[in-house]
Design an enzyme around this catalytic site. Sequence first.
Site, mmCIF file in Angstrom:
data_model
loop_
_atom_site.group_PDB
_atom_site.id
_atom_site.type_symbol
_atom_site.label_atom_id
_atom_site.label_comp_id
_atom_site.label_asym_id
_atom_site.label_seq_id
_atom_site.Cartn_x
_atom_site.Cartn_y
_atom_site.Cartn_z
ATOM 1 N N HIS A 104 -15.339 60.609 -13.801
ATOM 2 C CA HIS A 104 -15.607 61.935 -13.223
ATOM 3 C C HIS A 104 -15.871 62.981 -14.299
ATOM 4 C CE1 HIS A 104 -11.339 61.743 -14.223
ATOM 5 N NE2 HIS A 104 -11.389 63.037 -14.407
ATOM 6 N N LYS A 113 -14.334 50.868 -19.303
ATOM 7 C CA LYS A 113 -13.123 50.352 -18.675
ATOM 8 C C LYS A 113 -13.203 48.835 -18.789
ATOM 9 C CE LYS A 113 -12.680 54.205 -15.423
ATOM 10 N NZ LYS A 113 -12.694 54.644 -13.993
ATOM 11 N N ASP A 254 -14.446 54.840 -7.858
ATOM 12 C CA ASP A 254 -13.108 54.252 -7.752
ATOM 13 C C ASP A 254 -12.052 55.237 -7.259
ATOM 14 O OD1 ASP A 254 -12.681 55.796 -10.027
ATOM 15 O OD2 ASP A 254 -12.401 54.087 -11.374
ATOM 16 N N THR A 314 1.345 57.563 -14.270
ATOM 17 C CA THR A 314 -0.041 57.804 -13.909
ATOM 18 C C THR A 314 -0.960 56.989 -14.819
ATOM 19 O OG1 THR A 314 0.382 60.032 -13.070
ATOM 20 C CG2 THR A 314 -1.829 59.591 -13.876
ATOM 21 N N GLU A 333 -2.418 56.538 -6.492
ATOM 22 C CA GLU A 333 -2.214 57.664 -7.403
ATOM 23 C C GLU A 333 -2.685 58.955 -6.743
ATOM 24 O OE1 GLU A 333 -2.820 57.033 -11.905
ATOM 25 O OE2 GLU A 333 -4.537 56.096 -10.940
ATOM 26 N N SER A 335 -4.471 61.102 -8.017
ATOM 27 C CA SER A 335 -5.847 61.374 -8.422
ATOM 28 C C SER A 335 -6.874 60.788 -7.456
ATOM 29 C CB SER A 335 -6.106 60.803 -9.815
ATOM 30 O OG SER A 335 -5.937 59.389 -9.802
#
Length: 473
Positions: A104, A113, A254, A314, A333, A335
């Site tokens: 983001h 990742k 995601d 987190t 989470e 987020s």
Amino acid sequence: MRTLAPEIFKAYDIRGIVRTTLTADTVRRIGQALGSEAVARDIKAIVIGRDGRLSGPALASALADGITRTGVDVIDIGCVPTPMTYFAAHELGTESCVSVTGSHNPPEYNGLKMVLGGQTLYGEMIQDLRRRIEKNAASAVPPGDTASHNFCQGRGVVRHASVHQAYLDRIVGDVKLSRPMKIVIDCGNGVAGGVAPELFRRMGCEVTELFCEVDGNFPNHHPDPSKPENLVDLQRALRETGAELGLAFDGDGDRLGVVTRDGEIIFPDRQLMLFAADVLVRNPGAQIIYDVKCSRWLAESIRHQGGRPLMWNTGHALIKTKLKETGAPLAGEMSGHMFFKERWFGFDDALYTGARLLEIVSRWEDSNWPLKNLPNAISTPELNIKMNEGEPHALVAKLRAGGKKLLPGARELITIDGVRAEYADGFGLARASNTTPVVVLRFEADTQAALTRIQAEFRSALETLWPGIRTGF
């Protein structure tokens, strides 16, 4: 030797500014280090996918070049959401993948990742890659050289594959709506736009699309559904279309945002209450994992449904690792990352999460009813204090050391990730972000007066520890 920017090696991914801290040469060298680690683990091939950022093709090519220099093959699945890259690692049998994504972050960012042998790389594993590069320990076959080098047998090859239909078939074959639904989806010009409209139409939805054209410039709004300002277009579209629910996706697909017909944002900790209730019907007594930013009502809701709540750090990699360690069927989470192990693979996938949400709420004639009736409290969204690199961790360490002397009203301090102060009527949290140089704060309370009091106590503590800090709350 060419200098690496050590700050790009984050706690659970690699992320930097393209052509400044994250160059094609840097990514190639990371690829070599990753390939060498793959050889050491006897991994033969790694899947590569990329999001819709303009820098994606060049960086994915450099990554593939670095990996194949070590003798490891690459399977390139093209421009896809990060969860589809994870899916491909299962579908194609590699159990290893890299998503080239800036998530983001703003358009000038990109990153990696990484998963090897089913293990998400984070923490010291990512630092080991950095150290391997710095020591020039990565084994490399020069371009065009097919001779063996160290323990590698020639150069790896790049193959191309598509898992698009397999991914959609797997979801549509398992997740079923009780009735057709009318929804709005906002992909923020992120890579989910290439998949989400087809997925939800195949599930039986009437879909209104917002910003589903994949555009790495993100011309309409920032692709981060955790920020309320990025959901304004979705709220307006719900009013104008009469659709019953809105779904928003982040830049790499995601993380999920959810908005009701009347414009209320259902934050992820409340979404997790609904998911936990559903999963616990089929998995009575199971453990449900959530991060330190989530509502204190979440644990109570999980217990009420017969589950066992577990608060954890987190970070998508940290949560996935804990999910695997505990065998829990579900984690989430604040987020917006959700992790379904029940009926799915345990990785964070906003498209699959959106499908599971629609499956649940379609059982009601009014799909908004179960969302609107979730336990709630007065709370803030995620608040950020911008600082210089390294300062957030230093500040939070001081807050942890000061303990209840700095936060005297708290009845308990939880320090697994930052400092979460529990009060009789709410909580306050301060933690250092592992992706950007900010202190992340969140507050919740039973009343506005209690929220104001808790914020004032945190503000006083932070200003005492860091004179001149601008808290912004």
